[in-house]
Structure formats: structure tokens, C-alpha cells
Design a protein around this motif. Structure first.
Motif, PDB file in Angstrom:
ATOM      1  N   ALA A  25      28.095   3.312 -17.510  1.00 23.13           N
ATOM      2  CA  ALA A  25      29.279   4.171 -17.560  1.00 23.13           C
ATOM      3  C   ALA A  25      28.975   5.475 -18.287  1.00 23.13           C
ATOM      4  CB  ALA A  25      30.431   3.429 -18.232  1.00 23.13           C
ATOM      5  N   ALA A  26      28.250   5.387 -19.397  1.00 17.70           N
ATOM      6  CA  ALA A  26      27.898   6.590 -20.156  1.00 17.70           C
ATOM      7  C   ALA A  26      26.993   7.508 -19.338  1.00 17.70           C
ATOM      8  CB  ALA A  26      27.210   6.202 -21.469  1.00 17.70           C
ATOM      9  N   VAL A  27      26.052   6.914 -18.596  1.00 15.09           N
ATOM     10  CA  VAL A  27      25.157   7.713 -17.766  1.00 15.09           C
ATOM     11  C   VAL A  27      25.944   8.421 -16.661  1.00 15.09           C
ATOM     12  CG1 VAL A  27      23.237   7.629 -16.137  1.00 15.09           C
ATOM     13  CG2 VAL A  27      23.120   6.330 -18.266  1.00 15.09           C
ATOM     14  N   LEU A  28      26.890   7.721 -16.046  1.00 12.18           N
ATOM     15  CA  LEU A  28      27.669   8.331 -14.958  1.00 12.18           C
ATOM     16  C   LEU A  28      28.518   9.493 -15.466  1.00 12.18           C
ATOM     17  CD1 LEU A  28      28.819   5.218 -12.881  1.00 12.18           C
ATOM     18  CD2 LEU A  28      27.195   6.992 -12.192  1.00 12.18           C
ATOM     19  N   VAL A  29      29.107   9.339 -16.639  1.00 12.40           N
ATOM     20  CA  VAL A  29      29.903  10.442 -17.209  1.00 12.40           C
ATOM     21  C   VAL A  29      29.008  11.644 -17.483  1.00 12.40           C
ATOM     22  CG1 VAL A  29      31.226  11.167 -19.228  1.00 12.40           C
ATOM     23  CG2 VAL A  29      31.686   8.947 -18.173  1.00 12.40           C
ATOM     24  N   ALA A  30      27.861  11.390 -18.062  1.00 14.74           N
ATOM     25  CA  ALA A  30      26.933  12.477 -18.362  1.00 14.74           C
ATOM     26  C   ALA A  30      26.395  13.114 -17.087  1.00 14.74           C
ATOM     27  CB  ALA A  30      25.778  11.947 -19.219  1.00 14.74           C
ATOM     28  N   ALA A  31      26.098  12.284 -16.092  1.00 15.56           N
ATOM     29  CA  ALA A  31      25.565  12.804 -14.828  1.00 15.56           C
ATOM     30  C   ALA A  31      26.596  13.677 -14.129  1.00 15.56           C
ATOM     31  CB  ALA A  31      25.134  11.653 -13.929  1.00 15.56           C
ATOM     32  N   ARG A  32      27.839  13.255 -14.132  1.00 16.58           N
ATOM     33  CA  ARG A  32      28.874  14.072 -13.488  1.00 16.58           C
ATOM     34  C   ARG A  32      28.977  15.439 -14.161  1.00 16.58           C
ATOM     35  NH1 ARG A  32      32.753  13.556  -9.830  1.00 16.58           N
ATOM     36  NH2 ARG A  32      34.434  15.082  -9.931  1.00 16.58           N
ATOM     37  N   ALA A  33      28.919  15.457 -15.482  1.00 15.10           N
ATOM     38  CA  ALA A  33      28.983  16.732 -16.200  1.00 15.10           C
ATOM     39  C   ALA A  33      27.774  17.607 -15.861  1.00 15.10           C
ATOM     40  CB  ALA A  33      29.054  16.472 -17.701  1.00 15.10           C
ATOM     41  N   GLU A  34      26.599  17.002 -15.783  1.00 14.93           N
ATOM     42  CA  GLU A  34      25.386  17.756 -15.458  1.00 14.93           C
ATOM     43  C   GLU A  34      25.439  18.309 -14.033  1.00 14.93           C
ATOM     44  OE1 GLU A  34      21.232  19.080 -15.923  1.00 14.93           O
ATOM     45  OE2 GLU A  34      22.896  18.649 -17.303  1.00 14.93           O
ATOM     46  N   PHE A  35      25.866  17.488 -13.073  1.00 11.61           N
ATOM     47  CA  PHE A  35      25.935  17.950 -11.679  1.00 11.61           C
ATOM     48  C   PHE A  35      27.018  19.015 -11.509  1.00 11.61           C
ATOM     49  CE2 PHE A  35      24.227  13.537 -10.661  1.00 11.61           C
ATOM     50  CZ  PHE A  35      22.940  13.991 -10.433  1.00 11.61           C
ATOM     51  N   ALA A  36      28.131  18.878 -12.231  1.00 15.65           N
ATOM     52  CA  ALA A  36      29.207  19.874 -12.130  1.00 15.65           C
ATOM     53  C   ALA A  36      28.770  21.212 -12.701  1.00 15.65           C
ATOM     54  CB  ALA A  36      30.454  19.376 -12.870  1.00 15.65           C
ATOM     55  N   GLU A  37      27.906  21.182 -13.710  1.00 10.59           N
ATOM     56  CA  GLU A  37      27.472  22.419 -14.357  1.00 10.59           C
ATOM     57  C   GLU A  37      26.309  23.078 -13.628  1.00 10.59           C
ATOM     58  OE1 GLU A  37      25.338  23.616 -18.566  1.00 10.59           O
ATOM     59  OE2 GLU A  37      26.949  22.130 -18.608  1.00 10.59           O
TER      60      GLU A  37
END
Length: 375
Positions: A25-37
């Protein structure tokens, strides 16, 4: 455990599975932020690990790479949309109204003019630059054909798939995906309400009937059997969210992601009223499996907001990354090109076929009913 001030602190011990779920879950939240940026191309796994306050190894222990992570982020968004989807207050009056409503809901993903390209790609669940290689492209093409079949089953539930319904659904989906592709680079260029009205008009487009695939006359007949089998439990229909009981009398079609459209062979020829379950398998759960989950769940999330439960596609869909159903029917090492089918009755497998046209072979196979008569 006692704190220095004398107060008792309750220790919470997480199981390995719980800890892994938290990490994912933590990886997915971080990944979404990285891909959005930064977008898919410029995103880095090291930065995702840093955002999640994890090691690079912790990320790779849960995801095979950046592509798998991106697909997982998109699939999680689709599953969230499905979870909150509410059925309509009333049924669409006809196929045109239903298709227009479906298009309006689908077009809610279009990015706004002020969105950055990376944000827009996530909003659109864009696969531009993500799907690479011929196997992945073939899988995406099969998923597109499969989506058209599902949409057609909802739009024209009582019409056989030979009436052009699938081709009309495919035209509508092509219009929507084309609009999304243009919106990636020029957001706001189209009025979504105009697109939705245009999509609705496609429901009345006259098309010639769909021809049967040319290989069907050469398909070997299904083999009659009387083999006991133990249906795996814990299966869920991705369309309705209900448990799937394969112990009941039904037809089960096991298809690799690159053979998904072959489910139409079974649906066209299955006896009226017979339950048909499509079990989707893959040799690459990390990427191809997630791609299949993304596209199927994404479509279902839209269908749930257009059609009441009784009008949803009659086909049951099971996403079986672990291969439990193939193992139960004695199918070894399923992959993206798998094609097999069985008919179950009274706790027995009474007919089975493997290879090209397996669903058709089992669908047209006839067995003796309880009265001993042929049907």
C-alpha cells in the motif's frame, strides 16, 4: 511492555501477510505520486522507494519493475471506482440511451485544461509508452475485443452476438479511446457531451451480421468424460462481485489473455440459460495479469453505473492469476495463449476440449440429460 512513566503499552504484532500488505500500500501511494509528478517515462523506482521510506529491495519484493508498478497503480484506481459505483435509479430506455450514458461516464476521466501531462495520463489511465513488445500489444488487442463483447452483452442482452452488436460496441469504444488519445496532448479540444451523443447514435448503426470465425468448422469435437473434480473455492465474479460456485451445472472456459475474444465462441453456441464462466489466466501475472485486471475492472466500473444488476452481462468473469481453476481441471502451466473448456454437471466434468475453438466445441457438445434423452 512498560514505558518509563509506568504506563503499559500494548504491542501489536503484524503477521507477515499484514506487513507485506502495508508495504504494498505504501509503495502504491508513493508510486502514484511519482507518476503524477514525472510521468511513466521519467519516474524512478529509487525515488518511489524514497517516497515510501522503504528500500529499493522492498519495492522489488512486491513489484517486478516500473511497468508492473504503473499498471498496479492504474488497476487500483479502477478497483476503487468499481467499489464506489452505484447502480442507476432506473434502467436506460434503449440501447442508444444506454450507450450515451456509458460514454458520459467513461469520459469523466478526460483531463482538465490545467492538468499537467503526467496528471492527465494517470487520469486517463493511459498506456502510451507503457505497453511494449508484440505479446503485450496482442494482449491489449484481445482485451479491446473482449471489452466490446462485454459492452455488447449489456447493451443488447437478448440479442445473439452474431447480430453486429459487438461491432457496434467496438465502434463506440474506438470513439472513446480516440477521444482520450487526443485529449492526452490537447485537453479540452472536444465537448464530452457531443462525444457521448455521437456514441449513443452508434447503437442504431446498421451493420452486417458478424460471421463465425473461419476455423470453427475444423475444430475437433469435445471429449465426453465423467471425471470427478473438486471446484476451487474463493472465486469471485468481477462483474457482479458475487462468489462463483463452479460446482453448479455450468460451462467453464479457461482463456489466456491473448485468446480472450474466443469467449464469444462459447457464448454464441452455449445452450440457452446455461451459465458460462470465463476464467482469465496468464503466464505473466505481474504485468499481463495486471493489464487484464485494469481493463476489465475499468469497463465493469462504468457498466455498474449504467445498468441495473439484472441487466449486467450474463458472462461471469474470474481473474485467476494463481491458476487454481486450470489446475483443478488438469490443465498444466496455463499461459497467455491457453484455450480450454469444460462442462460441469452434478459434480462431474462431462465434456472437455483444449486448443483453438475449445469453447465452441464444448458449447455444441450434447450430453444425456436426467431423463436419458438427447438434447
Amino acid at each position: 511492555m512498560t514505558r518509563p512513566d509506568g504506563r503499559q503499552v500494548r504491542m501489536v504484532r503484524l503477521t507477515r501477510a499484514q506487513q507485506q500488505e502495508r508495504t504494498r500500500a505504501a509503495v502504491l501511494v508513493a508510486a502514484r505520486a511519482e507518476f503524477a509528478e514525472r510521468g511513466f517515462a521519467d519516474a524512478k523506482v529509487d525515488r518511489i522507494a524514497e517516497r515510501a521510506e522503504l528500500t529499493r529491495g522492498a519495492v522489488y519484493s512486491n513489484f517486478t519493475g516500473k511497468r508492473a508498478l504503473y499498471l498496479a497503480v492504474l488497476a487500483a484506481a479502477a478497483e476503487q471506482d468499481r467499489a464506489i459505483a452505484e447502480p442507476p435509479a432506473k434502467s436506460p430506455a434503449d440501447a442508444e440511451q444506454a450507450l450515451s450514458a456509458f460514454a458520459r461516464i467513461w469520459l469523466e476521466r478526460l483531463p482538465f485544461i490545467g492538468d499537467t501531462p503526467s496528471q492527465g495520463h494517470l487520469q486517463l489511465r493511459s498506456l502510451s509508452g507503457v505497453v511494449a513488445g508484440e505479446p503485450a500489444r496482442e494482449a491489449l488487442a484481445e482485451l479491446a475485443r473482449f471489452e466490446a463483447q462485454l459492452l455488447a452483452l449489456a447493451l443488447e442482452p437478448h440479442a445473439p452476438l452474431r447480430t453486429g452488436a459487438v461491432r457496434r460496441a467496438a465502434l463506440a469504444l474506438t470513439l472513446l479511446h480516440g477521444t482520450a488519445s487526443l485529449a492526452e496532448n490537447a485537453p479540452g479540444v472536444h465537448d464530452p457531451f457531443d462525444i457521448a451523443r455521437a456514441a449513443g447514435h452508434l447503437a442504431a448503426t446498421p451493420l452486417t451480421d458478424d460471421a463465425d470465425p473461419p476455423h470453427l468448422p475444423y475444430v475437433a469435437p469435445a471429449a465426453a468424460t465423467s471425471a470427478d473434480w473438486e471446484a476451487p473455492g474463493g472465486l469471485v465474479d468481477e462483474v457482479t462481485g458475487r462468489p462463483v460456485d463452479l460446482d453448479e451445472d455450468a460451462m467453464v472456459v479457461v482463456l489466456g489473455v491473448r485468446r480472450l475474444s474466443a469467449v464469444g465462441d462459447a457464448l454464441r453456441d452455449a445452450p440457452q440459460g446455461e451459465a458460462v464462466t470465463c476464467v482469465v489466466v496468464t503466464g505473466d501475472p505481474a504485468e499481463t495479469g495486471r493489464l487484464a485486471r485494469l481493463r476489465i475492472v475499468d469497463l465493469v466500473a462504468c457498466l455498474l453505473r449504467v445498468f441495473p444488476p439484472e441487466q449486467l452481462p450474463r458472462l461471469r468473469i474470474v481473474l485467476d492469476d494463481a491458476g487454481t481453476v486450470p489446475a483443478a481441471i488438469g490443465l498444466d502451466a496455463p499461459d497467455d495463449l491457453t484455450e480450454a473448456a469444460v462442462r460441469c454437471r452434478d459434480g462431474l466434468i462431462v465434456a472437455r476440449a483444449e486448443g483453438r475453438g475449445a469453447g465452441h466445441a464444448v458449447a455444441v457438445h450434447r450430453t444425456r440429460d436426467d431423463d436419458g434423452r438427447r438434447h
